[in-house]
Design a protein around this motif. Sequence first.
Motif, PDB file in Angstrom:
ATOM      1  N   ALA A  72       0.845  -1.204   0.000  1.00  0.00           N
ATOM      2  CA  ALA A  72       0.000   0.000   0.000  1.00  0.00           C
ATOM      3  C   ALA A  72       0.879   1.252   0.000  1.00  0.00           C
ATOM      4  O   ALA A  72       0.647   2.190  -0.764  1.00  0.00           O
ATOM      5  CB  ALA A  72      -0.912  -0.004   1.222  1.00  0.00           C
ATOM      6  N   ILE A  73       1.880   1.235   0.858  1.00  0.00           N
ATOM      7  CA  ILE A  73       2.762   2.403   0.970  1.00  0.00           C
ATOM      8  C   ILE A  73       4.213   1.930   1.012  1.00  0.00           C
ATOM      9  O   ILE A  73       4.555   1.012   1.760  1.00  0.00           O
ATOM     10  CB  ILE A  73       2.413   3.234   2.235  1.00  0.00           C
ATOM     11  N   GLU A  74       5.019   2.545   0.154  1.00  0.00           N
ATOM     12  CA  GLU A  74       6.461   2.245   0.141  1.00  0.00           C
ATOM     13  C   GLU A  74       7.220   3.555   0.253  1.00  0.00           C
ATOM     14  O   GLU A  74       7.043   4.441  -0.595  1.00  0.00           O
ATOM     15  CB  GLU A  74       6.848   1.595  -1.186  1.00  0.00           C
ATOM     16  N   ILE A  75       8.039   3.651   1.273  1.00  0.00           N
ATOM     17  CA  ILE A  75       8.802   4.887   1.499  1.00  0.00           C
ATOM     18  C   ILE A  75      10.287   4.524   1.568  1.00  0.00           C
ATOM     19  O   ILE A  75      10.664   3.606   2.302  1.00  0.00           O
ATOM     20  CB  ILE A  75       8.349   5.559   2.825  1.00  0.00           C
ATOM     21  N   HIS A  76      11.081   5.245   0.797  1.00  0.00           N
ATOM     22  CA  HIS A  76      12.532   4.987   0.808  1.00  0.00           C
ATOM     23  C   HIS A  76      13.312   6.280   0.961  1.00  0.00           C
ATOM     24  O   HIS A  76      13.110   7.223   0.189  1.00  0.00           O
ATOM     25  CB  HIS A  76      12.972   4.287  -0.488  1.00  0.00           C
ATOM     26  N   GLY A  77      14.184   6.302   1.941  1.00  0.00           N
ATOM     27  CA  GLY A  77      15.111   7.434   2.136  1.00  0.00           C
ATOM     28  C   GLY A  77      14.423   8.774   2.281  1.00  0.00           C
ATOM     29  O   GLY A  77      14.923   9.791   1.784  1.00  0.00           O
ATOM     30  N   LEU A  78      13.290   8.781   2.954  1.00  0.00           N
ATOM     31  CA  LEU A  78      12.509  10.028   3.042  1.00  0.00           C
ATOM     32  C   LEU A  78      13.157  11.025   4.018  1.00  0.00           C
ATOM     33  O   LEU A  78      13.395  10.704   5.181  1.00  0.00           O
ATOM     34  CB  LEU A  78      11.073   9.709   3.481  1.00  0.00           C
ATOM     35  N   VAL A  79      13.416  12.204   3.474  1.00  0.00           N
ATOM     36  CA  VAL A  79      14.061  13.258   4.270  1.00  0.00           C
ATOM     37  C   VAL A  79      13.195  14.504   4.213  1.00  0.00           C
ATOM     38  O   VAL A  79      12.670  14.851   3.158  1.00  0.00           O
ATOM     39  CB  VAL A  79      15.465  13.585   3.689  1.00  0.00           C
ATOM     40  N   LYS A  80      13.032  15.141   5.364  1.00  0.00           N
ATOM     41  CA  LYS A  80      12.372  16.444   5.377  1.00  0.00           C
ATOM     42  C   LYS A  80      13.166  17.388   6.280  1.00  0.00           C
ATOM     43  O   LYS A  80      13.337  17.133   7.474  1.00  0.00           O
ATOM     44  CB  LYS A  80      10.925  16.328   5.894  1.00  0.00           C
ATOM     45  N   THR A  81      13.624  18.453   5.658  1.00  0.00           N
ATOM     46  CA  THR A  81      14.295  19.502   6.429  1.00  0.00           C
ATOM     47  C   THR A  81      13.478  20.769   6.256  1.00  0.00           C
ATOM     48  O   THR A  81      13.263  21.228   5.121  1.00  0.00           O
ATOM     49  CB  THR A  81      15.736  19.719   5.915  1.00  0.00           C
ATOM     50  N   TYR A  82      12.978  21.310   7.340  1.00  0.00           N
ATOM     51  CA  TYR A  82      12.175  22.539   7.258  1.00  0.00           C
ATOM     52  C   TYR A  82      13.079  23.744   7.019  1.00  0.00           C
ATOM     53  O   TYR A  82      14.302  23.667   7.224  1.00  0.00           O
ATOM     54  CB  TYR A  82      11.360  22.721   8.550  1.00  0.00           C
ATOM     55  N   ARG A  83      12.463  24.829   6.568  1.00  0.00           N
ATOM     56  CA  ARG A  83      13.234  26.029   6.226  1.00  0.00           C
ATOM     57  C   ARG A  83      14.053  26.566   7.402  1.00  0.00           C
ATOM     58  O   ARG A  83      15.077  27.180   7.210  1.00  0.00           O
ATOM     59  CB  ARG A  83      12.280  27.114   5.712  1.00  0.00           C
ATOM     60  N   ASN A  84      13.564  26.316   8.617  1.00  0.00           N
ATOM     61  CA  ASN A  84      14.323  26.802   9.783  1.00  0.00           C
ATOM     62  C   ASN A  84      15.478  25.871  10.149  1.00  0.00           C
ATOM     63  O   ASN A  84      16.154  26.062  11.145  1.00  0.00           O
ATOM     64  CB  ASN A  84      13.397  26.998  10.986  1.00  0.00           C
ATOM     65  N   GLY A  85      15.683  24.841   9.317  1.00  0.00           N
ATOM     66  CA  GLY A  85      16.818  23.936   9.535  1.00  0.00           C
ATOM     67  C   GLY A  85      16.463  22.673  10.307  1.00  0.00           C
ATOM     68  O   GLY A  85      17.271  21.749  10.394  1.00  0.00           O
ATOM     69  N   THR A  86      15.232  22.600  10.848  1.00  0.00           N
ATOM     70  CA  THR A  86      14.825  21.408  11.610  1.00  0.00           C
ATOM     71  C   THR A  86      14.752  20.191  10.687  1.00  0.00           C
ATOM     72  O   THR A  86      14.082  20.231   9.652  1.00  0.00           O
ATOM     73  CB  THR A  86      13.428  21.630  12.250  1.00  0.00           C
ATOM     74  N   LYS A  87      15.465  19.134  11.085  1.00  0.00           N
ATOM     75  CA  LYS A  87      15.418  17.899  10.284  1.00  0.00           C
ATOM     76  C   LYS A  87      14.364  16.990  10.897  1.00  0.00           C
ATOM     77  O   LYS A  87      14.624  16.295  11.888  1.00  0.00           O
ATOM     78  CB  LYS A  87      16.786  17.234  10.273  1.00  0.00           C
ATOM     79  N   ALA A  88      13.180  16.995  10.322  1.00  0.00           N
ATOM     80  CA  ALA A  88      12.065  16.236  10.889  1.00  0.00           C
ATOM     81  C   ALA A  88      12.150  14.763  10.515  1.00  0.00           C
ATOM     82  O   ALA A  88      11.759  13.906  11.306  1.00  0.00           O
ATOM     83  CB  ALA A  88      10.744  16.823  10.414  1.00  0.00           C
ATOM     84  N   LEU A  89      12.609  14.474   9.306  1.00  0.00           N
ATOM     85  CA  LEU A  89      12.779  13.086   8.866  1.00  0.00           C
ATOM     86  C   LEU A  89      14.192  12.923   8.315  1.00  0.00           C
ATOM     87  O   LEU A  89      14.651  13.737   7.515  1.00  0.00           O
ATOM     88  CB  LEU A  89      11.740  12.726   7.796  1.00  0.00           C
ATOM     89  N   LYS A  90      14.858  11.847   8.764  1.00  0.00           N
ATOM     90  CA  LYS A  90      16.275  11.695   8.384  1.00  0.00           C
ATOM     91  C   LYS A  90      16.495  10.369   7.648  1.00  0.00           C
ATOM     92  O   LYS A  90      17.242   9.521   8.121  1.00  0.00           O
ATOM     93  CB  LYS A  90      17.142  11.745   9.642  1.00  0.00           C
ATOM     94  N   GLY A  91      15.794  10.174   6.561  1.00  0.00           N
ATOM     95  CA  GLY A  91      15.988   8.957   5.781  1.00  0.00           C
ATOM     96  C   GLY A  91      15.110   7.809   6.242  1.00  0.00           C
ATOM     97  O   GLY A  91      15.611   6.744   6.602  1.00  0.00           O
ATOM     98  N   VAL A  92      13.814   8.037   6.188  1.00  0.00           N
ATOM     99  CA  VAL A  92      12.856   7.008   6.645  1.00  0.00           C
ATOM    100  C   VAL A  92      12.619   5.972   5.539  1.00  0.00           C
ATOM    101  O   VAL A  92      12.395   6.324   4.378  1.00  0.00           O
ATOM    102  CB  VAL A  92      11.514   7.668   7.056  1.00  0.00           C
ATOM    103  N   ASP A  93      12.694   4.704   5.912  1.00  0.00           N
ATOM    104  CA  ASP A  93      12.311   3.598   5.024  1.00  0.00           C
ATOM    105  C   ASP A  93      11.155   2.872   5.703  1.00  0.00           C
ATOM    106  O   ASP A  93      11.283   2.486   6.874  1.00  0.00           O
ATOM    107  CB  ASP A  93      13.474   2.613   4.840  1.00  0.00           C
ATOM    108  N   LEU A  94      10.080   2.710   4.967  1.00  0.00           N
ATOM    109  CA  LEU A  94       8.902   2.080   5.578  1.00  0.00           C
ATOM    110  C   LEU A  94       8.038   1.443   4.488  1.00  0.00           C
ATOM    111  O   LEU A  94       7.818   2.054   3.436  1.00  0.00           O
ATOM    112  CB  LEU A  94       8.088   3.153   6.320  1.00  0.00           C
TER     113      LEU A  94
END
Lengths: 235, 256
Positions: free
Chosen positions: A3-25
């Motif tokens: 249903a859902i495949e996630i690889h190497g998901l990264v999210k860095t917000y504009r203020n520099g906060t790294k919310a996701l650091k390479g999620v695999d799911l």
Amino acid sequence: MNAIEIHGLVKTYRNGTKALKGVDLTIGEGDFFALLGANGAGKTTLIGILTGLVNKTAGTVKVFGCDIDKDFAGAKRMLGVVPQEFNFNMFENVQDIIVNQAGYFGVPSKTAIRDAEGILKMVGLWKKRCAMARTLSGGMKRRLMIARALIHHPKALILDEPTAGVDVELRLGMWDYLRQINSHGTTILLTTHYLEEVEQMCRNAAIIKDGQIVRNDAVPNLLPLEKLFLEIIKT
Amino acid sequence: MLYTDTVALKTIVRKEVTRILRIWTQTLLPPLITQTLYFLIFGKFIGAQIASIQGVTYMSFIVPGLVMMAVIGSSYGNVVSSFFGAKFQRSIEEILVSPAPNWVILAGYVMGGVVRGAVVGALVFGISCFFTHPVIHNIWAVLFFMTVTAMLFSLGAFINGIFARNFDEVVFFQNFILTPLMYLGGVFYSIHSLPLFWQKASLFNPLVYMINGFRYGFYGFSDVHLAVCVAILVVLTVALTALSLWLLKKGIGIKN
């Protein structure tokens, strides 16, 4: 198919906060999956990326094989979302909220009005269909959000803390709705702080900490969940 | 265009029109009262003492400008309040999680603004008929300038709604930029009656082109060349459409 495949998901917000650091799911079709984590662990960001409310920084996301970078509309069509906070127009009535949501997904109003009856009856809001959303109780508003997410018959339902602040009776009622929906084949991804909820309903679960998945297993292998969860978030 | 996109577009427009009708005392009535007062005070009481302009009585002269003022205020007000309201309540997320493409979202809100602008414009024109007998020289020019101006200000309002972080920022542009530009855009006077410096300065006001193009549709004369009015309107509309779509694509102001 997953249903859902996630690889190497990264999210860095504009203020520099790294919310996701390479999620695999990976979440299998028809699964009832829980995503657990402390506040700020990255659960809502992950859901936001899946549903189009947050732009990802890197990584790939597929929904039933549909890559969100190539066909996000196709991916969105297969998802229903129940967000953490009420996000409907409080000045619209229950039926209009449902029918409009169906319209955004391309479901004509005649079909939506017909389908709304069944869904509103299922969540116990049929008698309230003409009531303004702001007049509903907290529990009714939660159920309205579930009904809204189901109106276009999604293959997967994403619920971000759907039972937060809900009384015990309503929570048990919602568990029944969710089990019923899942038994009809709808994949469910649930985030919650109630570990009991996970133990009672989910088949698989992942724990996210500081933007990374630190454990992903079948629920029986994670028991007792409370002990494991506390160990993980304290380390 | 996909069938599902058509349904999504219809849904947004229907929701907007329903909202306009549901709160008609806020959306339709106020501009009618305001413009009626303008007709009474400026047109009837003061206008009776003013000589005709290019062969048209002062009352008739101000009709296109007052209709255009109502169109601009209504289309702008509709989109900025509806879009910012959806953002504020987070109900915009209902659309953002759906497969509706960005152009459908933009077109839906803009069409809502155009509908309200056109309805209010038509009603104000109807009211003007109680005070004078405005003629229509070229109906196509009237419809073109009314529709494109409503589109343009709906787009401007959409951009305002995207950037606005609170209600102060919603009304800032309307109060401090739009309203002065409207009053200085030639609603109540011909820019040829101004000193040369202010005539030149007025040409930097885009509303001069909209009001004069619209006035041409009524009386067949304009302070500026009609082709220039059309060109400026089209260029601004294309530019604001492109900017709005880019902002939606980037998610600025609406996505985390």
